[in-house]
Design an enzyme around this catalytic site. Structure first.
Site, mmCIF file in Angstrom:
data_model
loop_
_atom_site.group_PDB
_atom_site.id
_atom_site.type_symbol
_atom_site.label_atom_id
_atom_site.label_comp_id
_atom_site.label_asym_id
_atom_site.label_seq_id
_atom_site.Cartn_x
_atom_site.Cartn_y
_atom_site.Cartn_z
ATOM 1 N N LYS A 1 0.828 -1.204 0.000
ATOM 2 C CA LYS A 1 0.000 0.000 0.000
ATOM 3 C C LYS A 1 0.871 1.266 0.000
ATOM 4 O O LYS A 1 2.076 1.196 0.216
ATOM 5 C CB LYS A 1 -0.945 -0.012 1.200
ATOM 6 C CG LYS A 1 -1.964 -1.152 1.135
ATOM 7 C CD LYS A 1 -2.850 -1.014 -0.095
ATOM 8 C CE LYS A 1 -4.024 -1.965 -0.103
ATOM 9 N NZ LYS A 1 -3.686 -3.340 -0.473
HETATM 10 C C1 LIG Z 1 -9.982 -2.327 -1.897
HETATM 11 C C2 LIG Z 1 -9.424 -3.056 -0.710
HETATM 12 N N1 LIG Z 1 -10.142 -3.121 0.408
HETATM 13 C C3 LIG Z 1 -9.698 -3.739 1.509
HETATM 14 C C4 LIG Z 1 -8.453 -4.326 1.530
HETATM 15 C C5 LIG Z 1 -8.016 -5.076 2.758
HETATM 16 O O1 LIG Z 1 -6.859 -4.587 3.324
HETATM 17 P P1 LIG Z 1 -5.880 -5.580 4.113
HETATM 18 O O2 LIG Z 1 -5.165 -6.411 3.086
HETATM 19 O O3 LIG Z 1 -4.977 -4.647 4.846
HETATM 20 O O4 LIG Z 1 -6.718 -6.397 5.022
HETATM 21 C C6 LIG Z 1 -7.647 -4.291 0.385
HETATM 22 C C7 LIG Z 1 -6.307 -4.908 0.390
HETATM 23 O O5 LIG Z 1 -5.621 -5.000 -0.577
HETATM 24 C C8 LIG Z 1 -8.151 -3.638 -0.770
HETATM 25 O O6 LIG Z 1 -7.434 -3.583 -1.893
#
Ligand SMILES: Cc1ncc(COP(=O)(O)O)c(C=O)c1O
Length: 375
Positions: free
Chosen positions: A191
């Site tokens: 990210k």
């Molecule tokens: C659009 C979106 N929402 C939620 C998430 C969830 O984040 P995490 O991987 O930190 O749980 C991601 C992760 O890539 C994402 O791309």
């Protein structure tokens, strides 16, 4: 000093990768030496630093973007029997977080140019059972639902922004997260800002912040420090093990001062790609409003996607698919409904390698491979 960002092969071999600036190792070592790996003072400093960066009163750090969405929905009162609108064109995490609350996802279409569900697509998906909307800020682009604000407010429909892609992006001159909405970020490995793994919620009130803080630590009333000093503890409500470890918070804290460098690198890279692919027949670039965003992806729609995907992979280029539509996934088949725009895009979407170690020359190489595959 070893290279903190070593490559496995060419820099375009991976679709995305973390970027380290140099202070992370020392920061993690300091936490390791402290012996305190759970929630603690480093996590709280990270929360304060993110809140100051965004210009908001408070931020609550949690273990991931997924659990940020889960807890944000839960503190907004979303649960079984409630319907939550979410675009099908998102990572499955957005949908799993809704399901984890016991609520029902209602899949929305997206705009074909931005791959975001805007006011029109959200409005089309509303039903009498809708209790929440989860706009997904695809690729880092802010979603402006101002035209729907009154209607959503009148119907007590809460907005929970999935800003996993959009840390550092702006809308109406403010950072995403600083516009008064419940907003969720991911600080996963690739990210815009990484904690290794992590996430955060921007709460709407002190009471909401307090609720999330309790829920992320198994519903216990006492902080870890207070627990260490007292003979017992109180479990006052529902909760999960969802805190952000100090080890992860230390990485985020070390990253944050360098964020302007990341923002510039990502914008420059995005613009370079857009220029390199300008006028290539059949290619449609997904518009992230680069002037206001810190892009986290470079996505295109292409004809003959399987062929292009394979040709690029065979050339050692790390292409990806963000995303296979969720309403077509077996896990979410119960909530399937026809979404022709999303289904068309689902067959055409391709993401090109995108991370700050890439150079202009790398972008030209990828663009040439795309042109070659389409010839
Ligand atoms: C659009 C979106 N929402 C939620 C998430 C969830 O984040 P995490 O991987 O930190 O749980 C991601 C992760 O890539 C994402 O791309």
């Amino acid at each position: 000093m070893p290279d903190l960002n070593p490559m496995n092969g060419a820099s375009f071999a991976q679709n995305a990768r973390p970027f380290l600036y140099g202070g992370e190792e020392e920061a993690v070592q300091a936490v390791l030496a402290s012996g305190q790996y759970g929630h603690g003072e480093v996590t709280e400093r990270f929360e304060r630093a993110v809140a100051d960066f965004l210009g908001v009163d408070d931020v609550v750090a949690v273990a991931s973007g997924t659990v940020a969405l889960h807890l944000a929905l839960a503190v907004a009162g979303i649960g079984p029997g409630d319907e939550v609108i979410v675009p099908s064109m998102t990572f499955c995490a957005s949908v799993q977080a809704i399901c984890a609350t016991g609520a029902t996802p209602r899949f929305a279409e997206v705009n074909a140019g931005s791959l975001c569900a805007g006011p029109e697509e959200i409005s089309d998906a509303l039903t009498p059972a809708t209790r929440a909307v989860v706009p997904v800020l695809y690729g880092g682009r802010a979603v402006d639902l101002t035209p729907l604000r009154d209607e959503l407010g009148a119907r007590s429909i809460v907005l929970v922004e999935d800003a996993a892609h959009a840390f550092g992006s702006r809308t109406h001159g403010r950072y995403v997260g600083a516009t008064g909405q419940l907003t969720c970020f991911s600080f996963g490995p690739i990210k815009n800002l990484t904690c290794g793994q992590g996430g955060a919620i921007v709460p709407r009130s002190a009471q909401e912040a307090e609720q999330v803080r309790r829920m992320r630590l198994l519903g216990m009333t006492e902080s870890p420090d207070e627990r260490a000093r007292s003979v017992s503890y109180t479990v006052s409500g529902p909760g999960l093990r969802a805190h952000l470890s100090q080890l992860n918070a230390a990485i985020g804290l070390a990253q944050l001062p360098h964020f302007p460098q990341m923002a510039t690198a990502r914008r420059t890279l995005w613009c370079h790609y857009a220029q390199a692919l300008d006028g290539v027949p059949g290619i449609e670039v997904v518009d992230v409003q680069v002037g206001a965003s810190v892009p986290s992806l470079f996505a295109v729609q292409v004809p003959y996607r399987e062929h292009v995907f394979t040709a690029l992979r065979d050339n050692g280029i790390g292409v990806g698919t963000h995303y296979p539509p969720n309403h077509l996934q077996p896990a979410f088949a119960r909530w399937r409904r026809p979404l022709p725009v999303t289904e068309r895009i689902g067959k055409r979407i391709l993401t090109l390698p995108f991370h700050p170690k890439m150079t202009g020359h790398d972008v030209e190489t990828v663009a040439e491979a795309v042109r070659g595959a389409l010839r």
